[in-house]
Design an enzyme around this catalytic site. Structure first.
Site, PDB file in Angstrom:
ATOM      1  N   HIS A  20      -3.677  -4.506   7.743  1.00 30.59           N
ATOM      2  CA  HIS A  20      -3.795  -3.329   8.593  1.00 30.59           C
ATOM      3  C   HIS A  20      -2.895  -3.477   9.814  1.00 30.59           C
ATOM      4  CE1 HIS A  20      -5.256   0.389  10.297  1.00 30.59           C
ATOM      5  NE2 HIS A  20      -5.818   0.614   9.136  1.00 30.59           N
ATOM      6  N   GLY A  21      -1.917  -2.580   9.885  1.00 36.37           N
ATOM      7  CA  GLY A  21      -1.053  -2.509  11.059  1.00 36.37           C
ATOM      8  C   GLY A  21       0.060  -3.541  11.092  1.00 36.37           C
ATOM      9  N   GLU A  59     -11.142  -9.261   3.006  1.00 31.78           N
ATOM     10  CA  GLU A  59      -9.867  -8.891   3.628  1.00 31.78           C
ATOM     11  C   GLU A  59     -10.135  -8.723   5.119  1.00 31.78           C
ATOM     12  OE1 GLU A  59      -7.256  -6.147   1.692  1.00 31.78           O
ATOM     13  OE2 GLU A  59      -6.363  -5.519   3.588  1.00 31.78           O
ATOM     14  N   ARG A 102      -6.727  12.986   1.023  1.00 35.81           N
ATOM     15  CA  ARG A 102      -5.628  13.403   1.912  1.00 35.81           C
ATOM     16  C   ARG A 102      -4.279  12.816   1.490  1.00 35.81           C
ATOM     17  NH1 ARG A 102      -7.341  10.128   7.338  1.00 35.81           N
ATOM     18  NH2 ARG A 102      -9.293  11.195   6.923  1.00 35.81           N
ATOM     19  N   HIS A 103      -4.285  11.691   0.797  1.00 36.00           N
ATOM     20  CA  HIS A 103      -2.989  11.171   0.306  1.00 36.00           C
ATOM     21  C   HIS A 103      -3.063  10.913  -1.199  1.00 36.00           C
ATOM     22  CE1 HIS A 103      -5.029   7.466   1.516  1.00 36.00           C
ATOM     23  NE2 HIS A 103      -4.760   7.618   2.804  1.00 36.00           N
ATOM     24  N   ASP A 140      -0.101   4.485  -0.086  1.00 38.40           N
ATOM     25  CA  ASP A 140      -0.802   5.725   0.303  1.00 38.40           C
ATOM     26  C   ASP A 140       0.123   6.741   0.963  1.00 38.40           C
ATOM     27  OD1 ASP A 140      -3.115   4.477  -0.499  1.00 38.40           O
ATOM     28  OD2 ASP A 140      -3.919   4.194   1.523  1.00 38.40           O
ATOM     29  N   HIS A 141       1.004   6.247   1.839  1.00 37.52           N
ATOM     30  CA  HIS A 141       1.747   7.204   2.658  1.00 37.52           C
ATOM     31  C   HIS A 141       2.974   7.786   1.963  1.00 37.52           C
ATOM     32  CE1 HIS A 141      -1.239   6.858   5.592  1.00 37.52           C
ATOM     33  NE2 HIS A 141      -1.083   5.545   5.684  1.00 37.52           N
ATOM     34  N   ARG A 144      -9.184   8.415  -0.895  1.00 34.16           N
ATOM     35  CA  ARG A 144     -10.175   8.809   0.116  1.00 34.16           C
ATOM     36  C   ARG A 144     -11.008   9.970  -0.396  1.00 34.16           C
ATOM     37  NH1 ARG A 144      -8.825   6.560   5.524  1.00 34.16           N
ATOM     38  NH2 ARG A 144     -10.594   7.783   6.197  1.00 34.16           N
ATOM     39  N   THR A 188      -7.126   6.550  10.223  1.00 30.48           N
ATOM     40  CA  THR A 188      -6.964   5.458   9.274  1.00 30.48           C
ATOM     41  C   THR A 188      -8.249   4.649   9.292  1.00 30.48           C
ATOM     42  OG1 THR A 188      -5.577   3.554   8.669  1.00 30.48           O
ATOM     43  CG2 THR A 188      -5.859   3.975  11.017  1.00 30.48           C
ATOM     44  N   THR A 189      -8.328   3.608   8.461  1.00 29.72           N
ATOM     45  CA  THR A 189      -9.555   2.811   8.392  1.00 29.72           C
ATOM     46  C   THR A 189      -9.679   2.003   9.685  1.00 29.72           C
ATOM     47  OG1 THR A 189      -9.116   2.690   6.034  1.00 29.72           O
ATOM     48  CG2 THR A 189     -10.862   1.266   6.885  1.00 29.72           C
ATOM     49  N   HIS A 204      -5.574   3.785  -1.778  1.00 28.95           N
ATOM     50  CA  HIS A 204      -6.894   4.165  -1.264  1.00 28.95           C
ATOM     51  C   HIS A 204      -7.139   5.628  -1.623  1.00 28.95           C
ATOM     52  CE1 HIS A 204      -9.617   4.443   2.609  1.00 28.95           C
ATOM     53  NE2 HIS A 204     -10.261   4.762   1.518  1.00 28.95           N
ATOM     54  N   ASN A 264       0.855  -1.189   0.000  1.00 29.97           N
ATOM     55  CA  ASN A 264       0.000   0.000   0.000  1.00 29.97           C
ATOM     56  C   ASN A 264       0.899   1.250   0.000  1.00 29.97           C
ATOM     57  OD1 ASN A 264      -1.410   2.265   1.110  1.00 29.97           O
ATOM     58  ND2 ASN A 264      -3.077   0.899   1.671  1.00 29.97           N
ATOM     59  N   GLY A 278       1.180  -1.364   4.362  1.00 33.59           N
ATOM     60  CA  GLY A 278       1.575  -0.043   3.892  1.00 33.59           C
ATOM     61  C   GLY A 278       2.373   0.774   4.883  1.00 33.59           C
ATOM     62  N   HIS A 279       1.696   1.291   5.896  1.00 31.55           N
ATOM     63  CA  HIS A 279       2.286   2.317   6.752  1.00 31.55           C
ATOM     64  C   HIS A 279       3.643   1.914   7.315  1.00 31.55           C
ATOM     65  CE1 HIS A 279       2.793   4.639  10.509  1.00 31.55           C
ATOM     66  NE2 HIS A 279       2.339   5.617   9.755  1.00 31.55           N
ATOM     67  N   GLU A 318      -8.617   0.684  -3.306  1.00 28.75           N
ATOM     68  CA  GLU A 318      -9.434   0.750  -2.081  1.00 28.75           C
ATOM     69  C   GLU A 318     -10.373   1.924  -2.179  1.00 28.75           C
ATOM     70  OE1 GLU A 318      -7.884   0.983   1.887  1.00 28.75           O
ATOM     71  OE2 GLU A 318      -6.403  -0.520   1.349  1.00 28.75           O
ATOM     72  N   ARG A 363       4.064  18.813   1.368  1.00 27.19           N
ATOM     73  CA  ARG A 363       4.668  19.994   0.748  1.00 27.19           C
ATOM     74  C   ARG A 363       4.018  20.383  -0.569  1.00 27.19           C
ATOM     75  NH1 ARG A 363       9.829  21.818   2.565  1.00 27.19           N
ATOM     76  NH2 ARG A 363       9.525  21.867   4.804  1.00 27.19           N
TER      77      ARG A 363
HETATM   78  N1  PXP Z   1      -5.880  -3.133   4.008  1.00 33.35           N
HETATM   79  C1  PXP Z   1      -6.828  -2.169   4.030  1.00 33.35           C
HETATM   80  C2  PXP Z   1      -8.197  -2.519   3.561  1.00 33.35           C
HETATM   81  C3  PXP Z   1      -6.513  -0.873   4.484  1.00 33.35           C
HETATM   82  O1  PXP Z   1      -7.474   0.072   4.523  1.00 33.35           O
HETATM   83  C4  PXP Z   1      -5.196  -0.578   4.864  1.00 33.35           C
HETATM   84  C5  PXP Z   1      -4.835   0.811   5.294  1.00 33.35           C
HETATM   85  O2  PXP Z   1      -5.124   1.722   4.320  1.00 33.35           O
HETATM   86  C6  PXP Z   1      -4.243  -1.599   4.779  1.00 33.35           C
HETATM   87  C7  PXP Z   1      -4.622  -2.873   4.386  1.00 33.35           C
HETATM   88  C8  PXP Z   1      -2.822  -1.360   5.125  1.00 33.35           C
HETATM   89  O3  PXP Z   1      -2.694  -1.005   6.461  1.00 33.35           O
HETATM   90  P1  PXP Z   1      -1.316  -0.433   6.996  1.00 33.35           P
HETATM   91  O4  PXP Z   1      -1.059   0.827   6.252  1.00 33.35           O
HETATM   92  O5  PXP Z   1      -1.568  -0.246   8.450  1.00 33.35           O
HETATM   93  O6  PXP Z   1      -0.283  -1.486   6.709  1.00 33.35           O
END
Ligand code: PXP
Length: 246
Positions: free
Chosen positions: A193-194, A153, A51-52, A11-12, A47, A102-103, A45, A9, A215-216, A72, A20
């Site tokens: 996630h996480g 998921e 935001r990203h 996004d970040h 949104r 976050t989600t 994702h 992912n 992702g993060h 997403e 910036r």
């Molecule tokens: N899966 C889904 C459906 C998510 O919404 C996210 C966060 O956007 C992730 C996975 C990835 O989560 P993380 O960024 O915490 O790894």
């Protein structure tokens, strides 16, 4: 044993760019590095508040990626139109609250199936695979099956965030049971996630899970070691955990 895919992912990368304005760092460049480092797919994702990831990012990713794009999206008409326009490999429907960081939780498929079915049908009719981001809850799994999702998921946030070992174990047990139930229902099972280097192993070892979306942590770790090294290490930890149960 099914191969375990890694969806990265990005996004970040866009979060840092947007701090910036301008074009650096470029999420598409990150996606290409992710692919070279062993990612099997890219997740982004878009949104509602942009935001990203931006609309332009989705256009470029959909046009230029050579590995599957997992788009997403919230279940809204605006996002559905964007998905139908770009036809990503898959769309993952997620709950979205404007004020959240976050989600935070999974979709309430059991409670909102009438509203969600329209999105599932519309995406599937366009040959887009449909994933629903849900908590590890049997009612949500059954509802996902009932409305025709291809994939669920499982939200791993509660497992990853638990500091108490007993709580973490019970959250892990729920994920394991949900992944087994997904297979029984004929749903492809993803999780995410996480996840971090420290939490990925047990989840990767669940044989009925076929994809992890991360992702993060990876983008944060990339600050210290570079994106390729961070993704390469995640890939290795996933493969080692999987081989240990083969
Ligand atoms: N899966 C889904 C459906 C998510 O919404 C996210 C966060 O956007 C992730 C996975 C990835 O989560 P993380 O960024 O915490 O790894």
């Amino acid at each position: 044993m099914k191969k375990l895919r890694l969806g990265v992912n990005i996004d970040h990368v866009a979060t840092i760019r947007n701090a910036r304005g301008g074009v650096h760092p470029d999420p598409l460049r990150a996606a290409r590095i992710a692919e070279a480092a062993g990612a099997d797919g890219i997740t982004a994702h878009l949104r509602e508040d942009r935001r990203h990831i931006s609309d332009g990012d989705i256009t470029r990713l959909a046009r230029e990626l050579t590995i599957p794009l997992n788009f997403e999206m919230a279940a809204t008409e605006e996002m559905l139109a964007i998905a139908l326009d770009h036809k990503p490999h898959a769309s993952c429907l997620v709950p979205e609250k404007r004020e959240e960081r976050t989600t935070e939780g999974g979709l309430d498929v059991a409670g909102g199936h009438n509203m969600l079915k329209h999105y599932v049908d519309s995406l599937k009719n366009a040959d887009i695979r449909v994933s629903l981001f849900i908590e590890a809850d049997p009612f949500q799994l059954e509802a996902a099956k009932k409305i025709g999702a291809d994939i669920v998921e499982i939200h791993t946030g509660a497992y990853c965030d638990s500091e108490d070992p007993a709580k973490r174990q019970s959250e892990f047990d729920r994920i394991q049971k949900a992944a087994a139930m997904a297979e029984d229902l004929g749903l492809e099972c993803h999780a995410g996630h996480g996840l971090t280097f420290g939490t990925v192993g047990p989840v990767a070892a669940i044989p009925t899970i076929v994809e992890l979306n991360i992702g993060h942590f990876l983008i944060g770790e990339a600050i210290f070691t570079g994106l390729e090294t961070a993704i390469g290490k995640m890939r290795r930890l996933m493969d080692e955990a999987r081989q240990a149960v083969a």
